[in-house]
Design a protein around this motif. Structure first.
Motif, PDB file in Angstrom:
ATOM      1  N   GLU A 139       0.821  -1.212   0.000  1.00 19.59           N
ATOM      2  CA  GLU A 139       0.000   0.000   0.000  1.00 19.59           C
ATOM      3  C   GLU A 139       0.854   1.261   0.000  1.00 19.59           C
ATOM      4  O   GLU A 139       0.484   2.274  -0.583  1.00 19.59           O
ATOM      5  CB  GLU A 139      -0.923  -0.009   1.218  1.00 19.59           C
ATOM      6  N   GLN A 179       0.400   1.106  -4.176  1.00 27.17           N
ATOM      7  CA  GLN A 179      -1.024   1.412  -4.238  1.00 27.17           C
ATOM      8  C   GLN A 179      -1.351   2.770  -4.865  1.00 27.17           C
ATOM      9  O   GLN A 179      -2.291   2.873  -5.659  1.00 27.17           O
ATOM     10  CB  GLN A 179      -1.638   1.324  -2.832  1.00 27.17           C
ATOM     11  N   PRO A 180      -0.600   3.851  -4.545  1.00 31.08           N
ATOM     12  CA  PRO A 180      -0.944   5.147  -5.152  1.00 31.08           C
ATOM     13  C   PRO A 180      -0.924   5.123  -6.677  1.00 31.08           C
ATOM     14  O   PRO A 180      -1.763   5.765  -7.320  1.00 31.08           O
ATOM     15  CB  PRO A 180       0.130   6.092  -4.599  1.00 31.08           C
ATOM     16  N   VAL A 182      -1.376   2.417  -8.568  1.00 28.06           N
ATOM     17  CA  VAL A 182      -2.417   1.515  -9.049  1.00 28.06           C
ATOM     18  C   VAL A 182      -3.785   2.193  -8.990  1.00 28.06           C
ATOM     19  O   VAL A 182      -4.612   2.057  -9.897  1.00 28.06           O
ATOM     20  CB  VAL A 182      -2.430   0.211  -8.221  1.00 28.06           C
ATOM     21  N   GLU A 183      -4.002   2.962  -7.968  1.00 22.66           N
ATOM     22  CA  GLU A 183      -5.328   3.521  -7.702  1.00 22.66           C
ATOM     23  C   GLU A 183      -5.613   4.805  -8.479  1.00 22.66           C
ATOM     24  O   GLU A 183      -6.753   5.047  -8.893  1.00 22.66           O
ATOM     25  CB  GLU A 183      -5.470   3.785  -6.206  1.00 22.66           C
ATOM     26  N   PHE A 184      -4.587   5.631  -8.693  1.00 25.86           N
ATOM     27  CA  PHE A 184      -4.814   6.959  -9.265  1.00 25.86           C
ATOM     28  C   PHE A 184      -4.093   7.108 -10.608  1.00 25.86           C
ATOM     29  O   PHE A 184      -2.879   6.903 -10.693  1.00 25.86           O
ATOM     30  CB  PHE A 184      -4.334   8.050  -8.307  1.00 25.86           C
TER      31      PHE A 184
END
Length: 291
Positions: free
Chosen positions: A5, A9-10, A12-14
């Motif tokens: 995360e 994660q940043p 992957v998510e945005f």
């Protein structure tokens, strides 16, 4: 928060984080070799001057076309080349040194750019041009960065050897018909192109940081020119990646985070690098005597 995360994660998510990461990694590929050649030529401050020289062209294009990516890029490219030509001409026709000529013209260009921006733009527009926003990089800016870096790497692959020779012994290159003057001009074009690409993501004041700091730091670790260029690119890429994570998790501005992380890498290299660092100066390696 898990390691996944925190580190992945940043991106992957945005989508904007992915755009920023791709732009930073692409810029790193071009900044490594160009910054290395600047350091070897002892032109580090010239790189800073050229970054400031982008401003009047970008500001003039802004007055005509607004925040148009390609108009501002073309204007910035033309302004920086004009400063390079003028400074080179003054150096050839007078006794003034090249660094002094660049300093004079970049100060004039910086003041003119700020004046032009203040005539119509707001303080927000001026801050955008000066400091950029890598988190606002869109598809068009990515294409510009990728195209510029691709052309840079292709050109360097073709003329790397004469560019390196011209750094160390321009007289020899002229003797063997290497056209050292043309190599110097070509290098300036590549420098301006990469500064323009960096300007779209980091602004005029921050673009030179990613160009110079990793290249300067690399000199404390490796000796060969190719190794310097490769390590500078790696350090620039790590600075871009780490700076984006720092800005995301700590809520800090992205451009300054990237450049400050590159600065931290430089300071660590200065302290503990194996070549010409403070550690090697005060704690030199012991040499074993042969009986």
């Amino acid at each position: 928060m898990t390691l996944h995360e925190t580190l992945i994660q940043p991106f992957v998510e945005f989508g904007f984080m992915r755009h920023a990461l791709v732009a930073s990694l692409a810029l790193a590929m071009g900044c490594g070799p160009i910054g290395t050649l600047l350091v070897l030529r002892r032109m580090s401050l010239v790189g800073d001057a050229m970054a400031h020289a982008l401003l009047p062209g970008a500001a003039l294009a802004f007055l005509v076309s607004g925040l148009s990516l390609y108009a501002m890029s073309l204007g910035a490219f033309a302004a920086a080349l004009a400063v390079a030509v003028l400074a080179g001409g003054v150096t050839r026709m007078t006794a003034q040194r090249e660094d002094a000529s660049f300093a004079a013209f970049y100060l004039i260009a910086l003041a003119a750019g700020v004046m032009l921006m203040s005539m119509r733009g707001s303080s927000v527009d001026l801050m955008h041009v000066l400091f950029g926003s890598v988190l606002a990089v869109d598809d068009a800016a990515l294409l510009l960065v990728a195209g510029t870096v691709s052309m840079t790497l292709l050109t360097l692959a073709l003329v790397w050897r004469p560019l390196v020779v011209e750094c160390f012994d321009p007289g020899f290159l002229r003797t063997v018909g290497g056209r050292g003057g043309w190599m110097h001009q070509l290098f300036l074009v590549l420098l301006v192109g990469n500064l323009v690409a960096g300007f779209q993501a980091l602004g005029t004041l921050m673009a030179v940081g990613l160009l110079m700091l990793p290249a300067i730091a690399a000199r404390f670790w490796v000796r060969s020119v190719t190794g310097l260029a490769a390590l500078a690119s790696v350090l620039a890429a790590l600075s871009g990646y780490g700076g984006l994570l720092l800005s995301y998790h700590a809520g800090l501005p992205s451009g300054p985070s990237i450049v400050l992380l590159a600065g931290a890498v430089y300071l660590v290299s200065l302290l503990v690098g194996p070549r010409d660092s403070l550690r090697s100066r005060f704690f030199p390696p012991k040499r074993h005597r042969i009986a």
